[in-house]
Design a protein around this motif. Structure first.
Motif, PDB file in Angstrom:
ATOM      1  N   TRP A   2       0.837  -1.199   0.000  1.00 33.68           N
ATOM      2  CA  TRP A   2       0.000   0.000   0.000  1.00 33.68           C
ATOM      3  C   TRP A   2       0.874   1.253   0.000  1.00 33.68           C
ATOM      4  O   TRP A   2       1.918   1.302   0.648  1.00 33.68           O
ATOM      5  N   LYS A   3       0.463   2.249  -0.772  1.00 29.60           N
ATOM      6  CA  LYS A   3       1.119   3.560  -0.780  1.00 29.60           C
ATOM      7  C   LYS A   3       0.035   4.632  -0.692  1.00 29.60           C
ATOM      8  O   LYS A   3      -1.075   4.457  -1.223  1.00 29.60           O
ATOM      9  N   ASP A   5      -2.192   7.870  -1.567  1.00 26.56           N
ATOM     10  CA  ASP A   5      -2.622   8.424  -2.840  1.00 26.56           C
ATOM     11  C   ASP A   5      -2.312   9.911  -2.871  1.00 26.56           C
ATOM     12  O   ASP A   5      -2.965  10.712  -2.191  1.00 26.56           O
ATOM     13  N   ARG A   6      -1.327  10.301  -3.652  1.00 27.69           N
ATOM     14  CA  ARG A   6      -0.912  11.709  -3.697  1.00 27.69           C
ATOM     15  C   ARG A   6      -1.901  12.584  -4.460  1.00 27.69           C
ATOM     16  O   ARG A   6      -1.794  13.806  -4.424  1.00 27.69           O
ATOM     17  N   GLN A   7      -2.840  11.954  -5.182  1.00 26.81           N
ATOM     18  CA  GLN A   7      -3.858  12.728  -5.893  1.00 26.81           C
ATOM     19  C   GLN A   7      -5.077  13.020  -5.017  1.00 26.81           C
ATOM     20  O   GLN A   7      -5.954  13.788  -5.394  1.00 26.81           O
ATOM     21  N   SER A   8      -5.145  12.355  -3.865  1.00 24.82           N
ATOM     22  CA  SER A   8      -6.303  12.528  -2.974  1.00 24.82           C
ATOM     23  C   SER A   8      -6.241  13.883  -2.267  1.00 24.82           C
ATOM     24  O   SER A   8      -5.162  14.430  -2.019  1.00 24.82           O
ATOM     25  N   GLN A  15      -4.004   9.748   5.625  1.00 27.82           N
ATOM     26  CA  GLN A  15      -4.114   8.463   4.911  1.00 27.82           C
ATOM     27  C   GLN A  15      -3.292   7.384   5.607  1.00 27.82           C
ATOM     28  O   GLN A  15      -3.741   6.242   5.776  1.00 27.82           O
TER      29      GLN A  15
END
Length: 487
Positions: A2-3, A5-8, A15
Motif C-alpha cells: 500500500w502507498k 494516494d498523492r492525488q487525494s 491516509q
C-alpha cells in the motif's frame, strides 16, 4: 504494498494514520506490538519522515498507539480493552519455532525489491517473462482439456507427468527411471526440504560444496544438521575431501550441484565424477544431486548428470522446470529408490495432501510437446546473450577491479572483487542507486565475492545495472578504473 494516494485531497499523514488504524483493528498489529520505525515506514511508503511523525501523532491523540523515547511506537494495550496477561506475545512466537528465517541479506534484498520493483535485479534466480515459454503454455492450455476431477491426486504426483518425465529423463539427461521411482515436488527446494527433514536427523553431519546455494537455505540449520565444506575450484569439488570428511566427521550425505554450480558456474570434471561415485559406493554414502541448470548449456551439449553414471544406486537426483521453463509452475521432481519415494511422498502428503493437478497436467503436456526443444534452443541463446552483456559491462565499468571465470551455462556470473569491501555497505550503496545483487557471503564464501544473476534483468538494463553497481563499489573503495582481469 500500500502507498498513500498523492492525488487525494486527504492529507498524506491522515491516509497513513487511517491505514495503520485498519491494520491494527484487523489484528495485524495486536495490542502491545511494535510498529515499524518512523524512518523505515517513511522509506516503505515513499514519504518524508515528518509525514510519518504526524501520522503517529494522530494515532497517539486517539489513544491507539503509545510512544516512548528509545522504545519506539507500540499499539496501546488499554485502547483495545486488553491487558498484558490476556494478550499473546506474538513477537515471541514470531521469533520462536525451529524453522529459521531467511538470512538477513536475503530478507534485505526481498524487501528492497518489494519496495522498488524498478531496481535492476541481479539477485533473483528465476527467468524473466521474455525467457519463459508463456505463448507455448498458453497455446497448450487452450488446446487441451484439463482435468475433469479436482480432488486429491496420487501422493507421488500426477501419473501422466511421471510418465512424461521417464521419457524426458532418458532423452535429455540419459537417466533410466520408472514411474514409481519419481516423486513430483513443488520445486528443488521442497525436494531438499523433504530430504533434510525425513532422511536425516538433528546432529547428522553432511557435506556441501563451498561456496554453495545450500548455505543460503536456513532449512539445513533448522534441521539441526552439521554442515562441512567441500571447497570448489575451477574443476568442481575434490572427491578426496569427501573421504577426509567421512573419516573425521562420519558424514551421512553429500549434497552436490555438479553442472553449472550455483553460485560459481563450474562444471565438475569428468574424472572427478568417476572418483566421486567410487568414493560414495565405497563408503555407502548417498549423494543428493541437484541439477537445475544442465539444459541451459549454451553449446547445446549439456554435461551428463552423476545419476546417469551411477551404477550402484548412490545418487538421489533432483530436477525442476524452474530454471528451464517457468518457476511459477512449481514443478520439480526427485528420482530415488522406491522406498525413499514412498517415505517422502507420505511426508509431503502430511504437509499439503499433494500438488495441484492442473500445473502438473500443463507440465506433462509441455514436456511432450514439439515446442519444448525449440524453447530450450531459444533460452540458451538468450541466456548467453545476457551473460555476454554482463561481461561486456563489467569490462567497461570495472577494469582491474573484478575477476571472473566465464560460465558456459546457467544463470549466474560469480565474481571476485579485487578491493576489499564490506558486503553490507556495498549492497546498501547498490540498492540506493537502483540495483540489487547477492553478496558472496550468503553462499558461505568470504567477503569480496558477488553473484550476478542475469536471467531476470531486462537485456536493455543490464549495462545500466552494472554501471550503478560500479558506482557503489567505487564509492567504498575510491578506486579508479585500471584494467579488467579474467581467468
Amino acid at each position: 504494498m500500500w502507498k498513500p494516494d498523492r492525488q487525494s485531497k486527504q492529507p498524506l499523514y491522515e491516509q497513513i494514520a487511517d491505514h495503520l488504524e485498519r491494520r491494527i483493528s484487523y489484528g495485524e498489529f495486536p495490542p502491545g506490538s511494535l510498529l515499524p520505525s518512523e524512518r523505515k515506514l517513511a522509506e516503505q511508503l515513499g514519504v518524508n519522515r515528518s509525514t510519518v511523525i504526524l501520522a503517529f501523532a494522530e494515532l497517539r491523540s486517539m489513544g491507539i498507539v503509545e510512544s516512548r523515547t528509545g522504545s519506539g511506537t507500540r499499539v496501546s494495550m488499554t485502547k483495545w480493552g486488553a491487558t498484558p496477561k490476556h494478550t499473546p506475545n506474538w513477537s515471541r512466537y514470531a521469533e520462536g519455532g525451529s524453522f529459521l528465517p531467511n538470512v538477513p541479506f536475503m530478507r534485505k534484498i526481498r524487501e528492497a525489491l518489494a519496495q522498488n520493483p524498478g531496481l535492476v535485479d541481479f539477485a533473483s534466480g528465476e527467468l524473466s517473462a521474455d525467457l519463459a515459454p508463456i505463448e507455448e503454455i498458453t497455446a497448450l492450455m487452450s488446446r487441451h482439456r484439463y482435468t475433469s476431477y479436482l480432488g486429491y491426486d496420487n501422493p507421488q504426483g500426477y501419473s501422466p507427468l511421471r510418465q512424461a518425465l521417464v521419457a524426458y529423463l532418458q532423452q535429455y539427461r540419459g537417466i533410466q527411471a520408472t514411474e514409481s521411482s519419481i516423486l513430483i515436488t513443488s520445486g528443488s527446494q521442497q525436494s531438499l526440504y523433504l530430504v533434510t527433514q525425513c532422511l536425516l536427523s538433528p546432529g547428522d553431519a553432511v557435506a556441501i560444496e563451498d561456496p554453495s546455494y545450500c548455505y543460503s537455505l536456513p532449512m539445513f540449520q533448522s534441521a539441526g544438521l552439521r554442515l562441512f565444506r567441500l571447497p570448489v575450484d575451477r574443476h568442481g569439488a575434490r572427491p578426496e575431501d569427501i573421504r577426509s570428511l567421512y573419516k573425521k566427521h562420519r558424514i551421512k550425505m553429500v549434497f552436490m550441484n555438479p553442472n553449472f554450480q550455483n553460485p560459481t558456474g563450474t562444471v565438475l570434471d569428468m574424472e572427478r565424477r568417476r572418483q566421486l561415485l567410487d568414493v560414495a559406493s565405497e563408503l555407502g554414502l548417498p549423494i543428493v544431486e541437484d541439477d537445475p541448470f544442465s539444459l541451459t548449456a549454451y553449446d547445446g551439449a549439456p554435461p551428463s548428470p552423476l545419476k546417469a553414471m551411477d551404477a550402484v544406486g548412490s545418487v538421489l537426483y533432483i530436477g525442476s522446470l524452474s530454471k528451464i521453463a517457468a518457476s511459477g509452475l512449481r514443478i520439480g521432481w526427485m528420482v530415488a529408490p522406491h522406498s525413499i519415494v514412498e517415505r517422502l511422498a507420505d511426508a509431503r502428503q502430511q504437509m499439503d495432501f499433494g500438488l495441484s493437478v492442473i500445473p502438473q497436467q500443463v507440465a506433462a503436456q509441455f514436456l511432450k510437446s514439439p515446442d519444448f526443444q525449440p524453447h530450450l534452443d531459444r533460452l540458451r541463446m538468450q541466456l548467453q546473450f545476457k551473460r555476454d552483456l554482463v561481461i561486456e559491462a563489467l569490462r567497461k565499468e570495472l577494469p582491474g577491479l573484478v575477476r571472473f571465470t566465464i560460465p558456459q551455462g546457467g544463470l549466474h556470473l560469480w565474481c571476485k572483487l579485487e578491493p576489499e569491501v564490506h558486503d553490507g555497505k556495498l549492497l546498501e550503496g547498490a540498492i540506493r542507486r537502483g540495483v540489487v545483487f547477492v553478496p558472496g557471503s550468503v553462499y558461505g564464501s568470504d567477503s569480496g565475492f558477488v553473484r550476478f544473476t542475469f536471467a531476470r534483468a531486462p537485456a536493455d538494463r543490464i549495462g545500466e545495472g552494472i554501471a550503478k553497481f560500479a558506482e557503489a563499489l567505487r564509492e567504498l573503495t575510491g578506486e579508479s578504473s585500471v584494467r579488467n582481469s579474467t581467468e
